[in-house]
Design a protein around this motif. Structure first.
Motif, PDB file in Angstrom:
ATOM      1  N   ALA A  99       4.707  53.244 -47.376  1.00 19.28           N
ATOM      2  CA  ALA A  99       4.343  54.238 -46.345  1.00 19.28           C
ATOM      3  C   ALA A  99       5.481  55.240 -46.158  1.00 19.28           C
ATOM      4  O   ALA A  99       5.260  56.456 -46.087  1.00 19.28           O
ATOM      5  CB  ALA A  99       4.017  53.532 -45.028  1.00 19.28           C
ATOM      6  N   GLU A 100       6.708  54.742 -46.100  1.00 21.24           N
ATOM      7  CA  GLU A 100       7.851  55.640 -45.896  1.00 21.24           C
ATOM      8  C   GLU A 100       8.062  56.551 -47.108  1.00 21.24           C
ATOM      9  O   GLU A 100       8.473  57.705 -46.963  1.00 21.24           O
ATOM     10  CB  GLU A 100       9.123  54.819 -45.612  1.00 21.24           C
ATOM     11  N   CYS A 101       7.769  56.014 -48.277  1.00 22.90           N
ATOM     12  CA  CYS A 101       7.884  56.833 -49.493  1.00 22.90           C
ATOM     13  C   CYS A 101       6.950  58.041 -49.376  1.00 22.90           C
ATOM     14  O   CYS A 101       7.375  59.186 -49.563  1.00 22.90           O
ATOM     15  CB  CYS A 101       7.518  55.969 -50.717  1.00 22.90           C
ATOM     16  N   ALA A 102       5.680  57.795 -49.053  1.00 23.03           N
ATOM     17  CA  ALA A 102       4.723  58.905 -48.935  1.00 23.03           C
ATOM     18  C   ALA A 102       5.155  59.882 -47.844  1.00 23.03           C
ATOM     19  O   ALA A 102       5.089  61.112 -48.025  1.00 23.03           O
ATOM     20  CB  ALA A 102       3.330  58.354 -48.649  1.00 23.03           C
ATOM     21  N   GLU A 103       5.622  59.347 -46.726  1.00 29.47           N
ATOM     22  CA  GLU A 103       6.076  60.217 -45.620  1.00 29.47           C
ATOM     23  C   GLU A 103       7.244  61.102 -46.035  1.00 29.47           C
ATOM     24  O   GLU A 103       7.274  62.296 -45.745  1.00 29.47           O
ATOM     25  CB  GLU A 103       6.585  59.344 -44.472  1.00 29.47           C
ATOM     26  N   ASP A 104       8.237  60.478 -46.702  1.00 31.54           N
ATOM     27  CA  ASP A 104       9.441  61.226 -47.093  1.00 31.54           C
ATOM     28  C   ASP A 104       9.104  62.320 -48.094  1.00 31.54           C
ATOM     29  O   ASP A 104       9.632  63.435 -48.016  1.00 31.54           O
ATOM     30  CB  ASP A 104      10.497  60.286 -47.693  1.00 31.54           C
ATOM     31  N   LEU A 105       8.225  61.993 -49.025  1.00 35.32           N
ATOM     32  CA  LEU A 105       7.858  63.006 -50.019  1.00 35.32           C
ATOM     33  C   LEU A 105       7.116  64.158 -49.356  1.00 35.32           C
ATOM     34  O   LEU A 105       7.378  65.339 -49.634  1.00 35.32           O
ATOM     35  CB  LEU A 105       6.999  62.385 -51.129  1.00 35.32           C
ATOM     36  N   ALA A 106       6.185  63.815 -48.468  1.00 35.75           N
ATOM     37  CA  ALA A 106       5.400  64.863 -47.799  1.00 35.75           C
ATOM     38  C   ALA A 106       6.310  65.773 -46.978  1.00 35.75           C
ATOM     39  O   ALA A 106       6.164  66.998 -46.988  1.00 35.75           O
ATOM     40  CB  ALA A 106       4.337  64.216 -46.909  1.00 35.75           C
ATOM     41  N   GLU A 107       7.259  65.169 -46.307  1.00 37.89           N
ATOM     42  CA  GLU A 107       8.228  65.915 -45.499  1.00 37.89           C
ATOM     43  C   GLU A 107       9.012  66.912 -46.373  1.00 37.89           C
ATOM     44  O   GLU A 107       9.418  67.977 -45.932  1.00 37.89           O
ATOM     45  CB  GLU A 107       9.183  64.892 -44.856  1.00 37.89           C
ATOM     46  N   ASP A 108       9.196  66.539 -47.632  1.00 42.33           N
ATOM     47  CA  ASP A 108       9.944  67.381 -48.570  1.00 42.33           C
ATOM     48  C   ASP A 108       9.038  68.402 -49.269  1.00 42.33           C
ATOM     49  O   ASP A 108       9.481  69.126 -50.161  1.00 42.33           O
ATOM     50  CB  ASP A 108      10.617  66.460 -49.610  1.00 42.33           C
ATOM     51  N   GLY A 109       7.760  68.437 -48.903  1.00 43.14           N
ATOM     52  CA  GLY A 109       6.868  69.444 -49.498  1.00 43.14           C
ATOM     53  C   GLY A 109       6.158  68.988 -50.766  1.00 43.14           C
ATOM     54  O   GLY A 109       5.561  69.804 -51.463  1.00 43.14           O
ATOM     55  N   VAL A 110       6.203  67.692 -51.062  1.00 37.74           N
ATOM     56  CA  VAL A 110       5.469  67.188 -52.231  1.00 37.74           C
ATOM     57  C   VAL A 110       3.995  67.042 -51.830  1.00 37.74           C
ATOM     58  O   VAL A 110       3.688  66.424 -50.808  1.00 37.74           O
ATOM     59  CB  VAL A 110       6.047  65.840 -52.719  1.00 37.74           C
ATOM     60  N   VAL A 111       3.100  67.613 -52.617  1.00 38.87           N
ATOM     61  CA  VAL A 111       1.672  67.555 -52.277  1.00 38.87           C
ATOM     62  C   VAL A 111       0.909  66.530 -53.114  1.00 38.87           C
ATOM     63  O   VAL A 111      -0.158  66.067 -52.746  1.00 38.87           O
ATOM     64  CB  VAL A 111       0.981  68.937 -52.407  1.00 38.87           C
ATOM     65  N   TYR A 112       1.485  66.201 -54.271  1.00 37.99           N
ATOM     66  CA  TYR A 112       0.868  65.175 -55.108  1.00 37.99           C
ATOM     67  C   TYR A 112       1.981  64.382 -55.791  1.00 37.99           C
ATOM     68  O   TYR A 112       2.925  64.981 -56.329  1.00 37.99           O
ATOM     69  CB  TYR A 112      -0.064  65.787 -56.165  1.00 37.99           C
ATOM     70  N   ALA A 113       1.873  63.050 -55.761  1.00 36.39           N
ATOM     71  CA  ALA A 113       2.906  62.226 -56.391  1.00 36.39           C
ATOM     72  C   ALA A 113       2.281  61.026 -57.090  1.00 36.39           C
ATOM     73  O   ALA A 113       1.303  60.455 -56.596  1.00 36.39           O
ATOM     74  CB  ALA A 113       3.908  61.738 -55.344  1.00 36.39           C
ATOM     75  N   GLU A 114       2.829  60.676 -58.240  1.00 32.84           N
ATOM     76  CA  GLU A 114       2.496  59.420 -58.905  1.00 32.84           C
ATOM     77  C   GLU A 114       3.748  58.553 -58.826  1.00 32.84           C
ATOM     78  O   GLU A 114       4.785  58.893 -59.394  1.00 32.84           O
ATOM     79  CB  GLU A 114       2.076  59.676 -60.361  1.00 32.84           C
ATOM     80  N   ILE A 115       3.646  57.464 -58.081  1.00 28.89           N
ATOM     81  CA  ILE A 115       4.799  56.608 -57.811  1.00 28.89           C
ATOM     82  C   ILE A 115       4.645  55.304 -58.586  1.00 28.89           C
ATOM     83  O   ILE A 115       3.601  54.665 -58.525  1.00 28.89           O
ATOM     84  CB  ILE A 115       4.899  56.295 -56.300  1.00 28.89           C
ATOM     85  N   ARG A 116       5.708  54.920 -59.286  1.00 31.62           N
ATOM     86  CA  ARG A 116       5.611  53.726 -60.141  1.00 31.62           C
ATOM     87  C   ARG A 116       6.459  52.573 -59.615  1.00 31.62           C
ATOM     88  O   ARG A 116       7.458  52.771 -58.924  1.00 31.62           O
ATOM     89  CB  ARG A 116       6.006  54.082 -61.565  1.00 31.62           C
ATOM     90  N   TYR A 117       6.064  51.387 -59.963  1.00 32.00           N
ATOM     91  CA  TYR A 117       6.835  50.182 -59.634  1.00 32.00           C
ATOM     92  C   TYR A 117       6.314  49.070 -60.535  1.00 32.00           C
ATOM     93  O   TYR A 117       5.220  49.178 -61.102  1.00 32.00           O
ATOM     94  CB  TYR A 117       6.669  49.810 -58.148  1.00 32.00           C
ATOM     95  N   ALA A 118       7.112  48.003 -60.641  1.00 31.39           N
ATOM     96  CA  ALA A 118       6.746  46.893 -61.517  1.00 31.39           C
ATOM     97  C   ALA A 118       6.269  45.724 -60.661  1.00 31.39           C
ATOM     98  O   ALA A 118       7.093  45.010 -60.072  1.00 31.39           O
ATOM     99  CB  ALA A 118       7.939  46.474 -62.369  1.00 31.39           C
ATOM    100  N   PRO A 119       4.954  45.486 -60.572  1.00 29.18           N
ATOM    101  CA  PRO A 119       4.449  44.391 -59.734  1.00 29.18           C
ATOM    102  C   PRO A 119       5.110  43.050 -60.023  1.00 29.18           C
ATOM    103  O   PRO A 119       5.338  42.248 -59.113  1.00 29.18           O
ATOM    104  CB  PRO A 119       2.951  44.361 -60.066  1.00 29.18           C
TER     105      PRO A 119
END
Ligand code: 2ND
Ligand code: ZN
Length: 377
Positions: A99-119
């Motif tokens: 949730a914080e990742c999406a918030e921080d990116l949006a705050e920085d003006g990112v409108v679309y993001a593909e975020i990766r991680y290793a389950p």
């Protein structure tokens, strides 16, 4: 009398940091476990009893990550993720971090993001692979909602990463396929590159191709052309994570003439997207300075270059910061940043009609508006 040049209204102006922040940006290469807020790591470590953090003051911890990652070697850089992964082992922690990742990116003006991680790196306290994916998706949706409430719009898709030294790639590819259209938009492999060629995971890539699914591969970061060649011609990657070393297949003569080798020609002519991450490359030794980063030449040669953060925590960066570094190094203007952003959308793993709408209805109008601001200063 010498005549003074007349300032023409079309003269490209250096964008201000504020304009860069407001410009719509698209991020294709960012690791969830490389972008935590330092304060969140401290909170989560306290709640879970993780006692190995090198610092417990958030400011000092942020500095520690940047310095520890600044090692000149990908292997040493990757060691820092032990601390972030250690605090991302419960559903609540994953929801919060996403949730914080999406918030921080949006705050920085990112409108679309593909975020990766290793389950596979989040199973230490009993979560299943499915529970990990569902927690992260829940966090992204929550972050999108909070961003919207704060006047920012963002869409986040997940990429599931398999670690290249491990042997779970097919299982993770199947997981990505199961959660397709349910928040997961593709697959990736990451981790130490030298000694772990992408062809080790051919079964996963062949499976994804049979399923008409999308994947990117970290290649050409800590290892050179053979890694890029395998990723494209054996594994069939849709995009290259980093790909900086494609520069080894490009010769620039003293008179400025440029000659592309067969692989570099293929990458450019087939419009293979390069997910370039300048700050990360300086830290792992894949590039020596912003001004000498291959992105300058590759942009000139019109490769399909995109700009990315890789790990915002380890590099102390953001999309805006990456754009600022490039503006300083190469004199880029809003027109260049619009070009990178459109490239990123063209290369995204969401459906074509959605990418097109994002380009035409969000990106282009907002860059045009920013470019016109000088009229009303
Ligand atoms: O730049 C990178 N190259 C290779 N692997 C990386 C990079 N940044 C992060 N990773 C690894 C460490 C993380 O734990 C993992 C999944 O996000 O991916
Ligand atoms: Zn990466």
């Amino acid at each position: 009398m010498t005549s003074q040049p007349i300032a023409h209204p079309d003269t490209p102006q250096a964008p201000t940091p504020e304009q860069i922040r407001r410009a719509p940006k698209v991020l294709l290469h960012d690791h969830l476990d490389g972008g935590l807020r330092p304060g969140t790591i401290v909170d989560l470590a306290r709640e879970s009893g993780y006692g190995n953090l090198p610092e417990t003051d958030p400011d000092k911890l942020g500095i520690w990550f940047r310095e520890a990652a600044d090692s000149g070697s990908l292997e040493r850089y990757l060691e820092t993720f032990a601390h972030t992964c250690a605090v991302m082992q419960t559903r609540e922690a994953l929801v919060r971090v996403a949730a914080e990742c999406a918030e921080d990116l949006a705050e920085d003006g990112v409108v679309y993001a593909e975020i990766r991680y290793a389950p596979e790196q989040h199973l230490e306290q009993g979560l299943t692979l499915e529970e990990v994916v569902e927690a992260v998706n829940e966090g992204f949706r929550e972050g999108e909602r909070r961003a919207k409430a704060n006047g920012h719009r963002i869409r986040v898709g997940a990429l599931l990463t398999a670690m290249r030294h491990a042997a779970r790639a097919l299982e993770i590819a199947e997981l990505a396929n199961r959660y397709r259209d349910l928040g997961v938009v593709g697959f990736d492999i990451a981790g130490a590159e030298a000694g772990f060629p992408p062809t080790r995971h051919l079964d996963a890539f062949e499976y994804l191709k049979r399923e008409n699914n999308h994947f990117t591969i970290h290649a050409g970061e800590a290892f050179g052309l053979p890694s890029i060649w395998q990723a494209l011609q054996w594994c069939g990657a849709d995009r290259l994570g980093h790909g900086v070393r494609i520069i080894d297949d490009i010769q620039v003569a003293d008179d400025g003439t440029v000659k592309l080798g067969r692989l570099a020609s293929y990458v450019r002519d087939k419009r293979v997207p390069l997910e370039m991450c300048p700050s990360s490359n300086l830290q792992t030794g894949a590039a020596t300075s912003y001004g000498e980063h291959p992105i300058g030449l590759l942009r000139k040669l019109r490769f399909r270059v995109t700009v990315n953060t890789d790990n915002r925590l380890m590099s102390g960066t953001s999309m805006s910061r990456e754009f600022e570094h490039l503006a300083d190094a190469f004199g880029y203007t809003l027109t260049d940043f619009e070009w990178f952003t459109v490239n990123a959308l063209k290369s995204a793993f969401i459906p074509f009609d959605e990418r097109l709408a994002m380009i035409n209805d969000v990106v282009k109008p907002r860059y045009a508006e920013l470019r016109a601001e000088w009229l009303f200063r």
